[in-house]
Design an enzyme around this catalytic site. Structure first.
Site, short mmCIF file in Angstrom:
data_model
loop_
_atom_site.label_atom_id
_atom_site.label_comp_id
_atom_site.label_asym_id
_atom_site.label_seq_id
_atom_site.Cartn_x
_atom_site.Cartn_y
_atom_site.Cartn_z
N ASP A 1 -5.14 -5.34 11.19
CA ASP A 1 -5.81 -4.95 12.45
C ASP A 1 -5.44 -5.30 14.11
O ASP A 1 -5.60 -4.68 14.90
CB ASP A 1 -7.33 -6.18 12.62
CG ASP A 1 -8.04 -5.80 10.73
OD1 ASP A 1 -7.95 -4.90 10.44
OD2 ASP A 1 -8.30 -6.27 10.47
N GLU B 1 1.08 -1.61 -0.26
CA GLU B 1 0.28 -0.01 -0.03
C GLU B 1 0.55 1.08 -0.36
O GLU B 1 0.36 1.97 -0.66
CB GLU B 1 -0.49 -0.22 1.63
CG GLU B 1 -2.37 -1.29 0.91
CD GLU B 1 -2.56 -1.28 2.20
OE1 GLU B 1 -3.53 -2.21 2.47
OE2 GLU B 1 -1.94 -1.17 3.90
#
Length: 317
Positions: free
Chosen positions: A266, A206
């Protein structure tokens, strides 16, 4: 180290706000013993099905697994998967349900078929529907009231319709007014929405798409400069890279074996946020602890979490 372990022991007194795309994660686990006579594909003999909160819901699960409380904002549909999400939250102690239920929305459902520890295929049910103005206003009103209970907000963006640029700007501005840190996990296409957040946490792939630079230190500095934020880039087996207040830091991985990376990001952002509730803890300190947590969770199967004991034991090693 004592400072960090003390911070972890105080997690039970902390409250985090999580806003993001809440999903349902399903794992159908079985064995493969033959190839189908109908087509050249393996036949999975189903042995077990595991259903958990995914996306921002998994961030919330990680927070409560570490002993803290969380208010979870998101949108789900009036469908079967949405009802399962509601039931999972009802069964989970310390998650305060702030979900918006909308007939306009389809609950995102990711079903993974797993055999002998290997993912065979993933089936996604989703439909991109943006929040209505009325939904945004209701969320902002409740969010504003809850900001007084927290030191950190997590924005978990999987690009499923929860966030618009203007909505994010309002969320960050309200947090800044309360001197609350905002940590962000988003996709490259939305990264500019989150300008001015305390920290953004992309993975290496990313981060490469967020910058024209080619090496990680330059990429981190470029993202930090463009978005006026600190940066934590997760690098898988290479560890992490942090850019905080104009300086870069490399952290080696703590993973001893990698079984499954599903949901590891997460876990990282959940632990990062909890550590940052302690004003004495720097971003590098928080990243070090989050790195230990990531090393634990990737050794587990599926959408897993980390306990306080596991984290404290890892820090002793």
């Amino acid at each position: 180290m004592k400072k960090l372990t003390t911070s972890i022991s105080h997690f039970k007194n902390k409250h985090i706000i999580v806003i993001g795309d809440v999903m349902l994660d399903r794992f159908i686990i079985g064995t493969v013993d033959r190839i189908s006579p109908e087509a050249p594909v393996p036949v999975v003999s189903k042995k077990e099905e595991v259903v958990t909160l995914g996306g921002a819901g998994n961030v919330a699960n990680n927070i409560v697994a570490l002993g803290a409380k969380v208010s979870l904002f998101g949108v789900i549909g009036k469908d079967a998967s949405g009802k399962v999400v509601q039931k999972l939250i009802e069964k989970t102690k310390n998650i305060q349900n702030e979900l918006t239920v909308s007939a306009r929305y389809v609950t995102t459902d990711k079903t993974r078929i797993v055999s002998h520890g290997q993912h065979m295929v993933r089936i996604d049910t989703e439909e991109l529907v943006h929040l209505s103005e009325k939904d945004e206003e209701q969320i902002l009103s409740r969010y504003k009231a809850l900001l007084k209970k927290t030191e950190v907000v997590i924005l978990s963006d999987y690009m499923k319709g929860m966030f618009s640029e203007m909505f994010v700007k309002k969320l960050i501005t309200l947090a800044h007014d309360r001197e609350v840190k905002v940590v962000v996990d988003t996709k490259p296409r939305h990264s500019h929405f989150f300008k001015g957040a305390y920290c953004i946490k992309p993975n290496k792939k990313e981060a490469l798409l967020m910058s024209f630079e080619k090496d990680v230190p330059r990429i981190a500095k470029d993202i930090a400069t463009k978005l006026h934020t600190n940066v934590l880039i997760t690098l898988g087996e290479e560890g992490m890279y942090i850019f905080e207040k104009g300086k870069g830091y490399q952290i080696a991985t703590k993973a001893k074996r990698i079984f499954d990376v599903v949901g590891a990001g997460d876990t990282v952002i959940a632990v990062l946020a909890l550590m940052l509730t302690d004003k004495k803890v720097t971003l590098v300190d928080a990243a070090n602890v989050a790195n230990h947590a990531a090393g634990i969770v990737v050794s587990k199967r599926g959408t897993a979490t980390v306990t306080q004991k596991e984290l404290l034991d890892s820090l002793k090693d």
